[in-house]
Design a protein around this motif. Sequence first.
Motif, PDB file in Angstrom:
ATOM      1  N   ILE A 349       0.692  -1.110   0.067  1.00 18.99           N
ATOM      2  CA  ILE A 349       0.037   0.170   0.022  1.00 18.99           C
ATOM      3  C   ILE A 349       0.713   1.261  -0.004  1.00 18.99           C
ATOM      4  N   ASP A 350       2.133   1.095   0.650  1.00 15.90           N
ATOM      5  CA  ASP A 350       2.871   2.368   0.802  1.00 15.90           C
ATOM      6  C   ASP A 350       3.535   2.736  -0.682  1.00 15.90           C
ATOM      7  N   ILE A 351       3.895   1.648  -1.426  1.00 15.17           N
ATOM      8  CA  ILE A 351       4.329   1.716  -2.602  1.00 15.17           C
ATOM      9  C   ILE A 351       3.443   2.283  -3.503  1.00 15.17           C
ATOM     10  N   ALA A 352       2.241   1.827  -3.535  1.00 17.53           N
ATOM     11  CA  ALA A 352       1.188   2.436  -4.422  1.00 17.53           C
ATOM     12  C   ALA A 352       0.913   3.824  -4.136  1.00 17.53           C
ATOM     13  N   GLU A 353       0.960   4.326  -2.863  1.00 16.38           N
ATOM     14  CA  GLU A 353       0.810   5.498  -2.431  1.00 16.38           C
ATOM     15  C   GLU A 353       2.000   6.483  -3.069  1.00 16.38           C
ATOM     16  N   GLN A 354       3.032   6.013  -2.787  1.00 19.86           N
ATOM     17  CA  GLN A 354       4.218   6.681  -3.411  1.00 19.86           C
ATOM     18  C   GLN A 354       4.073   6.974  -4.848  1.00 19.86           C
ATOM     19  N   LEU A 355       3.674   5.769  -5.647  1.00 19.01           N
ATOM     20  CA  LEU A 355       3.169   6.119  -7.150  1.00 19.01           C
ATOM     21  C   LEU A 355       2.366   6.668  -7.417  1.00 19.01           C
ATOM     22  N   GLY A 356       1.609   7.294  -6.399  1.00 20.77           N
ATOM     23  CA  GLY A 356       0.318   8.388  -6.668  1.00 20.77           C
ATOM     24  C   GLY A 356      -0.923   7.580  -7.218  1.00 20.77           C
ATOM     25  N   TYR A 357      -0.916   6.475  -6.965  1.00 20.44           N
ATOM     26  CA  TYR A 357      -2.237   5.522  -7.632  1.00 20.44           C
ATOM     27  C   TYR A 357      -3.402   5.208  -6.641  1.00 20.44           C
ATOM     28  N   ILE A 358      -3.226   5.477  -5.364  1.00 22.99           N
ATOM     29  CA  ILE A 358      -4.224   5.432  -4.364  1.00 22.99           C
ATOM     30  C   ILE A 358      -3.948   6.560  -3.319  1.00 22.99           C
ATOM     31  N   GLY A 359      -5.226   6.636  -2.664  1.00 25.36           N
ATOM     32  CA  GLY A 359      -5.343   7.488  -1.496  1.00 25.36           C
ATOM     33  C   GLY A 359      -5.483   9.041  -2.085  1.00 25.36           C
ATOM     34  N   GLY A 360      -5.891   9.952  -1.198  1.00 22.10           N
ATOM     35  CA  GLY A 360      -5.966  11.406  -1.456  1.00 22.10           C
ATOM     36  C   GLY A 360      -7.390  11.581  -2.096  1.00 22.10           C
ATOM     37  N   GLU A 361      -7.557  12.662  -2.487  1.00 23.76           N
ATOM     38  CA  GLU A 361      -8.852  13.299  -2.946  1.00 23.76           C
ATOM     39  C   GLU A 361      -8.631  13.849  -4.183  1.00 23.76           C
ATOM     40  N   GLY A 362      -7.659  13.596  -4.824  1.00 22.93           N
ATOM     41  CA  GLY A 362      -7.412  14.322  -5.865  1.00 22.93           C
ATOM     42  C   GLY A 362      -7.989  13.731  -7.429  1.00 22.93           C
ATOM     43  N   GLN A 363      -7.772  14.263  -8.451  1.00 26.67           N
ATOM     44  CA  GLN A 363      -8.244  13.789  -9.520  1.00 26.67           C
ATOM     45  C   GLN A 363      -7.555  12.314  -9.921  1.00 26.67           C
ATOM     46  N   ASP A 364      -8.156  11.679 -10.920  1.00 26.74           N
ATOM     47  CA  ASP A 364      -7.568  10.187 -11.362  1.00 26.74           C
ATOM     48  C   ASP A 364      -6.354  10.468 -12.257  1.00 26.74           C
ATOM     49  N   VAL A 365      -5.504   9.748 -12.170  1.00 23.75           N
ATOM     50  CA  VAL A 365      -4.044   9.903 -12.904  1.00 23.75           C
ATOM     51  C   VAL A 365      -4.399   9.294 -14.195  1.00 23.75           C
ATOM     52  N   ASP A 366      -3.905  10.285 -15.252  1.00 19.43           N
ATOM     53  CA  ASP A 366      -4.067  10.007 -16.404  1.00 19.43           C
ATOM     54  C   ASP A 366      -2.973   9.261 -16.956  1.00 19.43           C
ATOM     55  N   LEU A 367      -3.097   7.963 -17.443  1.00 17.14           N
ATOM     56  CA  LEU A 367      -2.293   6.921 -18.123  1.00 17.14           C
ATOM     57  C   LEU A 367      -2.097   6.883 -19.589  1.00 17.14           C
ATOM     58  N   SER A 368      -2.986   7.628 -20.387  1.00 14.01           N
ATOM     59  CA  SER A 368      -3.371   7.405 -21.623  1.00 14.01           C
ATOM     60  C   SER A 368      -1.848   7.944 -22.496  1.00 14.01           C
ATOM     61  N   HIS A 369      -1.086   8.591 -22.055  1.00 12.51           N
ATOM     62  CA  HIS A 369       0.124   8.781 -22.713  1.00 12.51           C
ATOM     63  C   HIS A 369       1.330   7.737 -22.535  1.00 12.51           C
ATOM     64  N   THR A 370       0.972   6.649 -21.450  1.00 14.48           N
ATOM     65  CA  THR A 370       1.983   5.712 -21.290  1.00 14.48           C
ATOM     66  C   THR A 370       1.945   4.537 -22.127  1.00 14.48           C
ATOM     67  N   SER A 371       2.942   3.732 -22.524  1.00 17.90           N
ATOM     68  CA  SER A 371       2.784   2.483 -23.164  1.00 17.90           C
ATOM     69  C   SER A 371       1.570   1.716 -22.928  1.00 17.90           C
ATOM     70  N   LYS A 372       1.370   0.796 -23.787  1.00 16.71           N
ATOM     71  CA  LYS A 372       0.146  -0.155 -23.548  1.00 16.71           C
ATOM     72  C   LYS A 372       0.512  -0.964 -22.543  1.00 16.71           C
TER      73      LYS A 372
END
Length: 738
Positions: A349-372
């Motif tokens: 869970i800590d790793i996922a939080e550091q990656l910015g993928y869980i927690g907080g009330e911010g907007q969803d992370v946009d991954l459309s620019h990344t590779s498939k």
Amino acid sequence: MSSAQNDQQRQQNNSGANDQDGDAQLGGGQSTFRPIVPGPSFPDQGVPTAGTKRTMGASWKKRVSTACLACKKSKRKCSGTPPCDNCRALHRECIFDESLDQRRRVAAKRTAEELEYHRDMLNDLFKVIRTADEKQAQRLLELIRSDATPEEIRLFIDEVLVQLQTFEPSSRAKRETTAQLKELRSQANMQGSAPSFRRQVMDVNFLCVIPPIAVPASPWTTVTDDDAFVSHLISLYFTWDYPFYSFLDLNVLINHMKSRDLNSQYCSPFLVNALLSHACSYSEYSEAYGIPGDITSKGSKFLKEAEKCLEQRSDDVSLSSLQGTMILYERYSMTGQDDLGYAMLYKAIDIAEQLGYIGGEGQDVDLSHTSKDFYNSAIKTVWGLFQLDTVAHTGFLKPCRIRNVRLSRTPALSIERDSDYWSPYPSQKPPRKAYFVTYFDKACTLSEIARDISITLFADEIVDDKERLSAAVDSLYQRMKRWHESLPYEFHMSKKPAPHILLLHIRYHTILISMFNCPRGHNDQDRSTDLGTATVATRSQMPEGGEDPASIATSSARAIAKLIRVHQEEYGISRSHVFALYAVNLALFLLLEYDTFDISDPDCVSLTSAFSIITTRSILGREVRSIFRRSVSKKKSDGESRWEQLPEGLREILEDDPFETSGSEADHDGHDGISDEANHEGNTSTTTTPLSPTEEDRRVQKLKKNRGPQEGSRGLCEMLCRYETMTLGRDDQVTGKK
């Protein structure tokens, strides 16, 4: 002209001369010649006959695939068709046995049949020794000592078994139970009581099966350089474990593992060794054991290397590090080792939080620019972690840690376009539709409901308002029902879907049991809230046959039994996901606590039979089995222990494991059931620290004070506290360390 043609011409000339001499002796006149035999006629179609082939000489050559027994023995060249030329010339019997040709499929089939015959004979031999009277057992021993043939011994065993089967139980219920137990014991014999130690000599089923996933061992692990063994383990993991949480992208991982690129961000030695260590629990190969025959040592070598890699890259924050940590969580949860289950969960869970993928009330992370590859891997990993968190915390009556996932799920496919298949490797049964995309979407939606249930009912600080709590339970229950009704028809139990779909139904029912049986979670130990009226407003929508929480819980327990029965009949139960052990244990304890456990009940038979097989796979299973056995023994029915009411065959398979350590807490005096104080605290170490008299008195008084009308519910909560400690460790200890 060839020599053969010269000889033929010479024979014709001699024949003609002899005929002329004979005619002259008869008095002269016109000489008569014998008509010439017409040559062979060649059909326009079809295969030439044997005579035709001889007249065609060296121009016709047929490849003979096998020889008759006589030609093999005399080492002669055989013509290949019965009767062969040699046997016809020597007037002997010509016998062809294709099963002796080891290149043929029929030979493999015959070998498998022989192995099955000898296995059945051994099982029946043990059965006769255990159940026959002294006279019959002595007669069997005399037969063996007198060098009787296997056929004679088999005949005697069959006679004894027929005599034993003629005994009729006293009632119809007992007869039905006996028949069910015979069937289930037969299934257990086929499946094996556990993935037992298999020496280097494999049976034909394993020799003939090729792993569906082929990957290299190097450079990912130094434990083995055997590509076939690593491929076997990887195939087992993606068959039996992966589909339930699906926190990896199978294609991405396999492709990068095949590339052998140590710099890949999608594959690493840590991830691979963690995966292999966990996959060993599903393998029957001797190489999976650290110590031959000791199931507790399965995967220990891979685990040691994974832990070494983790220590070297403890600060690494990447997808592969997150995935490897989640797999170690599953691995440790089968042993309850030093609170490492919770430690790995919170690290993930800590790793996922550091990656910015869980927690907080911010907007969803946009991954459309990344590779498939990155897009697919990230979404599956983070939502898989969310599922893992909700299963763990909701199952153990605690609020979830992940409140928000900041990655949008992949859009669901229509059921017609969801075309993936699942094959039950290593068995050779036909594949089933997997519906992986649809399953993952439905499982994530269920996790969202489970998160809300855990926060509403199991949080440390929740509202004491009875009406508000009842309304919340009503709302959550309706959401659960709508989710279950939204499952596609292809997921229905009658369609006998793949195991992960059956487990999805089972997960739904375990959540219902937690909702209505332990509404305050661990807080229920301190203060009780009667939810008897929680669902009065929705009585018309209650499960058929009940209007209260107890009816919902028992109906769910019986539904779990039916789903487990399908799982066992279709795929066996020895390789089921570890969640199946939790679900079966939960259903059994609920039936025990509500005094509805009756061994003549088909649902109880199904649960107990599956339980007896699953619990032999791990240390966790052995501990859980010991607690269940003591709980059954403690329950009284008409003055007789329920343990004594179990049929002998079922008691036998639930007895202590001969390899179980004698120092286990399960064998300590005074630890006879889940209500014991040490059990309540969840201490599973082999050496316990005695409590001071003051502390012990306080705990005893606290339990006595809290015991109320929901005795069954409280007992179930105690069991879940104990189960939690045996799997994930102590949550408060891990939190304190942080």
